[in-house]
Design an enzyme around this catalytic site. Structure first.
Site, PDB file in Angstrom:
ATOM      1  N   LYS A 161       0.917  -1.069   0.089  1.00  0.00           N
ATOM      2  CA  LYS A 161       0.067  -0.139  -0.109  1.00  0.00           C
ATOM      3  C   LYS A 161       1.119   0.784  -0.114  1.00  0.00           C
ATOM      4  CE  LYS A 161      -4.059  -1.701   2.684  1.00  0.00           C
ATOM      5  NZ  LYS A 161      -5.090  -1.248   3.374  1.00  0.00           N
TER       6      LYS A 161
ATOM      7  N   ASP B 277      -9.981   2.996   2.487  1.00  0.00           N
ATOM      8  CA  ASP B 277     -10.029   2.606   3.905  1.00  0.00           C
ATOM      9  C   ASP B 277     -10.635   3.387   4.643  1.00  0.00           C
ATOM     10  OD1 ASP B 277      -8.347   0.562   3.068  1.00  0.00           O
ATOM     11  OD2 ASP B 277      -6.903   0.933   3.680  1.00  0.00           O
TER      12      ASP B 277
ATOM     13  N   GLY C 249       0.414   1.538   9.583  1.00  0.00           N
ATOM     14  CA  GLY C 249      -0.506   2.362   8.718  1.00  0.00           C
ATOM     15  C   GLY C 249      -1.492   1.943   8.325  1.00  0.00           C
TER      16      GLY C 249
HETATM   17  P1  ATR Z   1      -0.450  -1.895  10.007  1.00  0.00           P
HETATM   18  O1  ATR Z   1       0.264  -1.464   8.258  1.00  0.00           O
HETATM   19  O2  ATR Z   1      -0.906  -2.802   9.275  1.00  0.00           O
HETATM   20  O3  ATR Z   1      -0.392  -1.495  10.776  1.00  0.00           O
HETATM   21  P2  ATR Z   1       3.265  -2.387  10.489  1.00  0.00           P
HETATM   22  O4  ATR Z   1       2.464  -0.779   9.713  1.00  0.00           O
HETATM   23  O5  ATR Z   1       3.531  -3.333  10.891  1.00  0.00           O
HETATM   24  O6  ATR Z   1       0.862  -2.599   9.902  1.00  0.00           O
HETATM   25  O7  ATR Z   1       1.804  -2.093  11.666  1.00  0.00           O
HETATM   26  C1  ATR Z   1       1.476  -3.074  13.119  1.00  0.00           C
HETATM   27  C2  ATR Z   1       1.030  -2.624  13.786  1.00  0.00           C
HETATM   28  O8  ATR Z   1       0.448  -3.269  15.066  1.00  0.00           O
HETATM   29  C3  ATR Z   1       2.392  -1.489  14.812  1.00  0.00           C
HETATM   30  O9  ATR Z   1       1.053   0.120  15.752  1.00  0.00           O
HETATM   31  C4  ATR Z   1       2.373  -2.004  15.613  1.00  0.00           C
HETATM   32  O10 ATR Z   1       2.908  -1.888  17.574  1.00  0.00           O
HETATM   33  P3  ATR Z   1       4.596  -1.743  17.413  1.00  0.00           P
HETATM   34  O11 ATR Z   1       4.467   0.196  16.300  1.00  0.00           O
HETATM   35  O12 ATR Z   1       4.681  -0.958  18.512  1.00  0.00           O
HETATM   36  O13 ATR Z   1       5.283  -2.455  16.836  1.00  0.00           O
HETATM   37  C5  ATR Z   1       0.750  -3.405  16.409  1.00  0.00           C
HETATM   38  N1  ATR Z   1       1.200  -4.332  16.745  1.00  0.00           N
HETATM   39  C6  ATR Z   1       1.469  -5.783  15.992  1.00  0.00           C
HETATM   40  N2  ATR Z   1       1.933  -6.779  16.364  1.00  0.00           N
HETATM   41  C7  ATR Z   1       1.101  -6.153  17.909  1.00  0.00           C
HETATM   42  C8  ATR Z   1       0.954  -6.905  19.211  1.00  0.00           C
HETATM   43  N3  ATR Z   1       1.996  -7.594  19.772  1.00  0.00           N
HETATM   44  N4  ATR Z   1       0.500  -6.577  20.400  1.00  0.00           N
HETATM   45  C9  ATR Z   1       0.591  -4.652  20.283  1.00  0.00           C
HETATM   46  N5  ATR Z   1       0.647  -4.006  19.036  1.00  0.00           N
HETATM   47  C10 ATR Z   1       0.735  -4.774  17.903  1.00  0.00           C
END
Ligand code: ATR
Length: 281
Positions: free
Chosen positions: A69, A106, A134
Site C-alpha cells: 500500500k 480505507d 499504516g
Molecule cells: P499495518 O500497516 O497493518 O498497520 P505496521 O505498519 O507494521 O502494519 O504496524 C503494525 C502495528 O501493530 C503497530 O502499531 C504495531 O506496534 P509497534 O509499533 O509497537 O510494533 C502493532 N502491533 C503488532 N503486533 C502487536 C502486538 N502483539 N501487540 C500490540 N501491538 C502490536
C-alpha cells in the site's frame, strides 16, 4: 483490448485468500456492470513492472493490499488528498488521458461502516485508536473530519504513537501514548488497528478503557470472531465487531471511483458473512 470486458484486480502478496473478487463480482452483478476482477500475486520487487504492465495492456483499476500500500503511491501520476494523508493507496484507477489516479478508501470505509451501518455518531465522542502503523494512519483524517472530542492513539511503541499524533495535530484534538499512559476512564469507541489480530495476539491494554457502552471495533477480520472481539466480549463489552463492514465499504468506494456508481453494501455484507460462515469457505 477494445471491446473486451473491463479488467480489474487486487494486487497483494500473498493474495489467494482475498475476498475482494467475491465482493466486486457481487457489486458488478447488482449494478449490471460488465467487468472482470481477478487476483494478482505480486512480490515486492515485481510491483512496479506488473502494475505498469497491467495498465499498459488496458487494465482499468487495481486494489492494492498488503504489503504494497505505501510503495504503490509512487505508481500513481496523481494522488487524492486522502491518499496523501494516509501515506498509502489501496485503489488505482486509469483515466481517459492514460494517467493513473491513486486513492485510499480505507478511512471512508471505516467511517461509512460506523456511521451508516452501525449508526454510531463520531461527533463529540472519545476515541481510542490502538496501533500506529499504516492501518491506523489511514483512518485518522476521515475520523478527525467527523469532529470527535479526542482521539488518543495508543501503541506498544509509544514514540510511534506520539509521532503519528503530532503529524495529524492540525486536524483536531489528538494525543499519542504508550499502552501504559492511556489514562483513566472508558472510551466511547476503541478501534483495534494493530496487526496483533492477524497472529491471534492481543494488545496489552488496561481493561479500564472498556465500559459497558464502549463500541469495540477490530479493523481485522477472519473466520468467526477475532481474538480481540472474543476478548472484549468476555469483558462484558456488548458492542464488539470485526471489520467486515469496513472491508465491504472500502470496496464499494473503490467501485464507485472506477464505475461511477455506488453499489448497495447491505446485501453484499450479508452474503459475505454467510459465505465465511459456510464450511466450504
Ligand atoms: P499495518 O500497516 O497493518 O498497520 P505496521 O505498519 O507494521 O502494519 O504496524 C503494525 C502495528 O501493530 C503497530 O502499531 C504495531 O506496534 P509497534 O509499533 O509497537 O510494533 C502493532 N502491533 C503488532 N503486533 C502487536 C502486538 N502483539 N501487540 C500490540 N501491538 C502490536
Amino acid at each position: 483490448m477494445e471491446g473486451a470486458v473491463d479488467q480489474y484486480a487486487v494486487v497483494g502478496h500473498p493474495v489467494a485468500h482475498s475476498l475482494s473478487p467475491f465482493i466486486h463480482s457481487l457489486f458488478a452483478r447488482q449494478t449490471g456492470q460488465s467487468m472482470r476482477y481477478h487476483l494478482m500475486d505480486v512480490a515486492p520487487e515485481e510491483l512496479a513492472r506488473r502494475v505498469e504492465g497491467f495498465f499498459a495492456e488496458g487494465g482499468r483499476g487495481l486494489n492494492i493490499t498488503l504489503p504494497h500500500k505505501a510503495r504503490a503511491m509512487q505508481l500513481a501520476n496523481e494522488l487524492t488528498d486522502r491518499a496523501r494523508q494516509a501515506g498509502a493507496v489501496n485503489t488505482l484507477a486509469s483515466r481517459i488521458d492514460g494517467s493513473v489516479l491513486g486513492d485510499n478508501t480505507d478511512g471512508a470505509g471505516l467511517v461509512q461502516d460506523l456511521t451508516q451501518n452501525l449508526t454510531w455518531p463520531v461527533e463529540s465522542r472519545r476515541i481510542l485508536l490502538l496501533g500506529a502503523g499504516g492501518a491506523a494512519r489511514g483512518v485518522l483524517a476521515p475520523l478527525l473530519a467527523l469532529r470527535p472530542e479526542i482521539i488518543v492513539i495508543a501503541n506498544r511503541t509509544a514514540e510511534r504513537a506520539e509521532a503519528l499524533a503530532s503529524a495529524f495535530s492540525a486536524l483536531g484534538n489528538i494525543r499519542g501514548a504508550g499502552f501504559g499512559q492511556i489514562g483513566r476512564g472508558a472510551f466511547d469507541l476503541v478501534i483495534n488497528a494493530t496487526s496483533a489480530s492477524l497472529t491471534g495476539e492481543l494488545p496489552e491494554v488496561p481493561q479500564t478503557i472498556f465500559g459497558p457502552d464502549t463500541l469495540c471495533y477490530d479493523m481485522a477480520y477472519g473466520k468467526g470472531d477475532t481474538a480481540f472481539v472474543r476478548w472484549v466480549r468476555g469483558l462484558d463489552c456488548a458492542h464488539a465487531v470485526p471489520g467486515w463492514g469496513m472491508l465491504v465499504e472500502q470496496a464499494a468506494e473503490s467501485f464507485r471511483l472506477w464505475r461511477g456508481v455506488r453499489p448497495l453494501t447491505a446485501p453484499v455484507l450479508q452474503a459475505l458473512t454467510g459465505h465465511m460462515a459456510s464450511p466450504q469457505s
